[in-house]
Design a protein around this motif. Sequence first.
Motif, mmCIF file in Angstrom:
data_model
loop_
_atom_site.group_PDB
_atom_site.id
_atom_site.type_symbol
_atom_site.label_atom_id
_atom_site.label_comp_id
_atom_site.label_asym_id
_atom_site.label_seq_id
_atom_site.Cartn_x
_atom_site.Cartn_y
_atom_site.Cartn_z
ATOM 1 N N GLN A 112 -14.131 10.737 25.132
ATOM 2 C CA GLN A 112 -14.591 10.685 23.879
ATOM 3 C C GLN A 112 -14.846 12.087 23.472
ATOM 4 O O GLN A 112 -15.506 12.994 24.068
ATOM 5 C CB GLN A 112 -16.067 10.020 23.542
ATOM 6 C CG GLN A 112 -15.613 8.554 23.700
ATOM 7 C CD GLN A 112 -16.811 7.804 23.250
ATOM 8 O OE1 GLN A 112 -17.887 8.268 23.114
ATOM 9 N NE2 GLN A 112 -16.499 6.273 23.273
ATOM 10 N N ILE A 113 -14.275 12.348 22.151
ATOM 11 C CA ILE A 113 -14.271 14.006 21.437
ATOM 12 C C ILE A 113 -14.961 13.882 19.997
ATOM 13 O O ILE A 113 -14.722 12.753 19.192
ATOM 14 C CB ILE A 113 -12.939 14.328 21.287
ATOM 15 C CG1 ILE A 113 -12.116 14.146 22.430
ATOM 16 C CG2 ILE A 113 -12.787 15.824 20.935
ATOM 17 C CD1 ILE A 113 -10.801 14.621 22.605
ATOM 18 N N ASN A 117 -28.636 6.914 23.875
ATOM 19 C CA ASN A 117 -28.346 8.304 24.058
ATOM 20 C C ASN A 117 -28.961 9.257 22.910
ATOM 21 O O ASN A 117 -29.090 10.389 23.191
ATOM 22 C CB ASN A 117 -26.798 8.581 24.435
ATOM 23 C CG ASN A 117 -26.010 8.104 23.045
ATOM 24 O OD1 ASN A 117 -25.835 6.975 22.894
ATOM 25 N ND2 ASN A 117 -25.628 8.920 22.342
ATOM 26 N N CYS A 118 -29.056 9.048 21.695
ATOM 27 C CA CYS A 118 -29.246 9.636 20.745
ATOM 28 C C CYS A 118 -30.386 10.566 20.813
ATOM 29 O O CYS A 118 -31.722 9.948 20.988
ATOM 30 C CB CYS A 118 -29.438 8.939 19.423
ATOM 31 S SG CYS A 118 -27.744 9.027 18.491
ATOM 32 N N THR A 148 -17.317 17.028 18.534
ATOM 33 C CA THR A 148 -17.439 18.465 18.068
ATOM 34 C C THR A 148 -16.279 19.093 17.610
ATOM 35 O O THR A 148 -16.180 19.795 16.457
ATOM 36 C CB THR A 148 -18.613 19.060 18.766
ATOM 37 O OG1 THR A 148 -19.681 18.370 18.912
ATOM 38 C CG2 THR A 148 -18.991 20.678 18.018
ATOM 39 N N SER A 184 -17.976 15.678 27.144
ATOM 40 C CA SER A 184 -18.657 16.277 25.831
ATOM 41 C C SER A 184 -17.883 17.594 25.767
ATOM 42 O O SER A 184 -17.514 18.453 26.892
ATOM 43 C CB SER A 184 -20.068 16.690 26.267
ATOM 44 O OG SER A 184 -20.858 15.563 26.708
ATOM 45 N N GLY A 185 -17.849 18.189 24.825
ATOM 46 C CA GLY A 185 -17.309 19.808 24.461
ATOM 47 C C GLY A 185 -15.767 19.983 24.905
ATOM 48 O O GLY A 185 -15.387 20.712 25.028
ATOM 49 N N LEU A 186 -15.211 18.807 24.764
ATOM 50 C CA LEU A 186 -13.710 18.665 25.045
ATOM 51 C C LEU A 186 -12.818 19.068 23.948
ATOM 52 O O LEU A 186 -13.175 18.894 22.715
ATOM 53 C CB LEU A 186 -13.131 17.254 25.509
ATOM 54 C CG LEU A 186 -13.840 16.761 26.639
ATOM 55 C CD1 LEU A 186 -13.545 15.238 26.870
ATOM 56 C CD2 LEU A 186 -13.483 17.579 27.896
ATOM 57 N N ASN A 220 -26.587 2.131 22.013
ATOM 58 C CA ASN A 220 -26.923 3.661 22.077
ATOM 59 C C ASN A 220 -27.972 3.684 22.820
ATOM 60 O O ASN A 220 -28.916 3.558 22.472
ATOM 61 C CB ASN A 220 -26.944 3.840 20.578
ATOM 62 C CG ASN A 220 -27.455 5.402 20.400
ATOM 63 O OD1 ASN A 220 -28.178 5.921 20.933
ATOM 64 N ND2 ASN A 220 -26.543 5.974 19.085
ATOM 65 N N PRO A 248 -19.888 11.096 12.458
ATOM 66 C CA PRO A 248 -19.475 10.963 10.998
ATOM 67 C C PRO A 248 -17.848 10.612 10.705
ATOM 68 O O PRO A 248 -17.236 10.335 9.764
ATOM 69 C CB PRO A 248 -19.831 12.242 10.389
ATOM 70 C CG PRO A 248 -20.955 12.878 11.089
ATOM 71 C CD PRO A 248 -20.631 12.336 12.590
ATOM 72 N N ILE A 297 -23.096 22.117 18.199
ATOM 73 C CA ILE A 297 -23.914 21.637 17.123
ATOM 74 C C ILE A 297 -25.098 21.196 17.661
ATOM 75 O O ILE A 297 -25.272 20.415 18.427
ATOM 76 C CB ILE A 297 -23.317 20.750 16.424
ATOM 77 C CG1 ILE A 297 -21.956 21.044 15.781
ATOM 78 C CG2 ILE A 297 -24.255 20.204 15.025
ATOM 79 C CD1 ILE A 297 -21.261 19.904 15.118
HETATM 80 C C1 LIG Z 1 -22.660 15.067 13.807
HETATM 81 C C2 LIG Z 1 -22.899 14.049 14.969
HETATM 82 C C3 LIG Z 1 -23.060 12.794 14.787
HETATM 83 C C4 LIG Z 1 -23.270 11.969 16.105
HETATM 84 N N1 LIG Z 1 -23.525 10.830 15.972
HETATM 85 C C5 LIG Z 1 -23.642 9.866 16.944
HETATM 86 C C6 LIG Z 1 -23.773 8.525 16.664
HETATM 87 O O1 LIG Z 1 -24.133 8.176 15.466
HETATM 88 N N2 LIG Z 1 -24.092 7.672 17.926
HETATM 89 C C7 LIG Z 1 -23.848 8.233 19.197
HETATM 90 O O2 LIG Z 1 -24.056 7.705 20.213
HETATM 91 N N3 LIG Z 1 -23.395 9.589 19.305
HETATM 92 C C8 LIG Z 1 -23.276 10.169 18.262
HETATM 93 N N4 LIG Z 1 -23.069 11.720 18.200
HETATM 94 C C9 LIG Z 1 -22.716 12.178 19.654
HETATM 95 C C10 LIG Z 1 -21.031 12.193 19.970
HETATM 96 O O3 LIG Z 1 -20.666 10.525 19.729
HETATM 97 C C11 LIG Z 1 -20.797 12.499 21.376
HETATM 98 O O4 LIG Z 1 -21.457 11.829 22.403
HETATM 99 C C12 LIG Z 1 -21.273 14.011 21.653
HETATM 100 O O5 LIG Z 1 -20.893 14.803 20.389
HETATM 101 C C13 LIG Z 1 -20.642 14.855 22.710
HETATM 102 O O6 LIG Z 1 -19.293 15.086 22.462
HETATM 103 P P1 LIG Z 1 -18.729 16.567 21.745
HETATM 104 O O7 LIG Z 1 -19.395 17.434 22.721
HETATM 105 O O8 LIG Z 1 -17.199 16.280 21.922
HETATM 106 O O9 LIG Z 1 -19.344 16.451 20.455
HETATM 107 C C14 LIG Z 1 -23.058 12.691 17.336
HETATM 108 C C15 LIG Z 1 -22.517 13.766 17.329
HETATM 109 C C16 LIG Z 1 -22.522 14.668 16.081
HETATM 110 C C17 LIG Z 1 -21.929 16.121 16.395
#
Ligand SMILES: Cc1cc2nc3c(=O)[nH]c(=O)nc-3n(C[C@H](O)[C@H](O)[C@H](O)COP(=O)(O)O)c2cc1C
Length: 391
Positions: free
Chosen positions: A277-278, A129-130, A280, A257-259, A127, A23, A67
């Motif tokens: 990429q950052i 990964n979701c 959360t 992740s988690g950075l 994508n 978002p 999250i």
């Molecule tokens: C609320 C939310 C929505 C996300 N939406 C997407 C998305 O649309 N597409 C995607 O590839 N990753 C999505 N992600 C994953 C993030 O892009 C990222 O890969 C993941 O959160 C790991 O990084 P972080 O630990 O810094 O959050 C989402 C993550 C969160 C928390």
Amino acid sequence: MANLSVNVGGLKMKNPVMIASSPLTAKIELLKEAEDNGAAAVSIKHAMMQQKFKARPRWYFNRNIGIVVSGDPRLEPEYACELVAKAKRETGLTIVCNMSGAPGRLETWGQLASMLEQAGADGIELNFNCPNLLSAEIKTAVQGANLGADPEACSIVVAEVKKAVKIPIIAKLNTEGGMTMKVAKACQESGADIMNIHASFRAAPGINIYDGGKFLFPGTSKGNFGGHTGVWSRMITNRFIADIARALPGHALIGGSGLEKWDQIIECIMFGAQSVQICTSVLHKGFSIIPPIVKGISDFMDRQGYETLESIRGLSLNYITEPSQMEYSDVAAVIDTGVCTGCKLCTRMPTCIAIDYNEKVKKCEVTREKCLGCGLCAGVCPNNAISMKIA
Ligand SMILES: Cc1cc2nc3c(=O)[nH]c(=O)nc-3n(C[C@H](O)[C@H](O)[C@H](O)COP(=O)(O)O)c2cc1C
């Protein structure tokens, strides 16, 4: 001053910090905030050619863990294209677009990628990964992490998108399903320019044990397991960054992740990533965490005498070996008595017989001969009074 710019498989960035698809990257105001705070690039929120259901944001957040995302609205193709065009006009960010085609309609992957390219995207992020799109279907009929666990299906999708666009293609991989390395290789062989790895697993949210075990997603009577992001995952991602960097030497690689701090980003780069990429931590603490990250990286490079990020990329790979090849020197814990407060936390570890509390001096002490050198105490000490030294 160190040069923080990176070229990740053709994506040029002034520094390695990207805001991950989420978002945070679904509105122009937020993209501008990302840029104002020093991010170099963004991955626009997942655009889908066809959405089977419209999700609303439903997240379970625990600040010590991260999250679990059960639902989050995806973008319609037209909206995503308008956002990209606007972002290209109104910001200097490098813009990549996270996307997927319609289930079972391979050609739509290429069609959407082409629309986004024409709108001005600098790169396409597939994508794979979701975790909250998992279903039982197979091959290109599926999306997200299910698709991302199938090397052949991913390779077909990459090849299709490669035919449709000229801009770099990123395969955003996941760690679910145990197929990550096979998928990475398949994607590389079929033309993916960049790998992007995050530790993402489908996870349960917290539950209310005083209300019959209901899920703690707000405003939902029933919930789904969701993608688990945030601090819990950092070390797992570093392992995958290293695995990919070793399996595909020199290949462009994004990770993380988690950075939330600059030194964690240096770690990712030393394991082989070029940029990170950052998500959360920005959702949690705001874009204001980005300036200290960029400054921290820059100061570190200057202090250590490194001129480019490429020069530190993959340094830690030199230290990875097979379990049977590990080298052991004799080390023992040393307590800095000037720093030790005598809190006794280090005396409570059941597996350690080397540390005792000395009543007379009100400090903890190590009996060297008994110390196995495991290193647990150094992490247990809240005051960093313990270090491991060659015995
Ligand atoms: C609320 C939310 C929505 C996300 N939406 C997407 C998305 O649309 N597409 C995607 O590839 N990753 C999505 N992600 C994953 C993030 O892009 C990222 O890969 C993941 O959160 C790991 O990084 P972080 O630990 O810094 O959050 C989402 C993550 C969160 C928390």
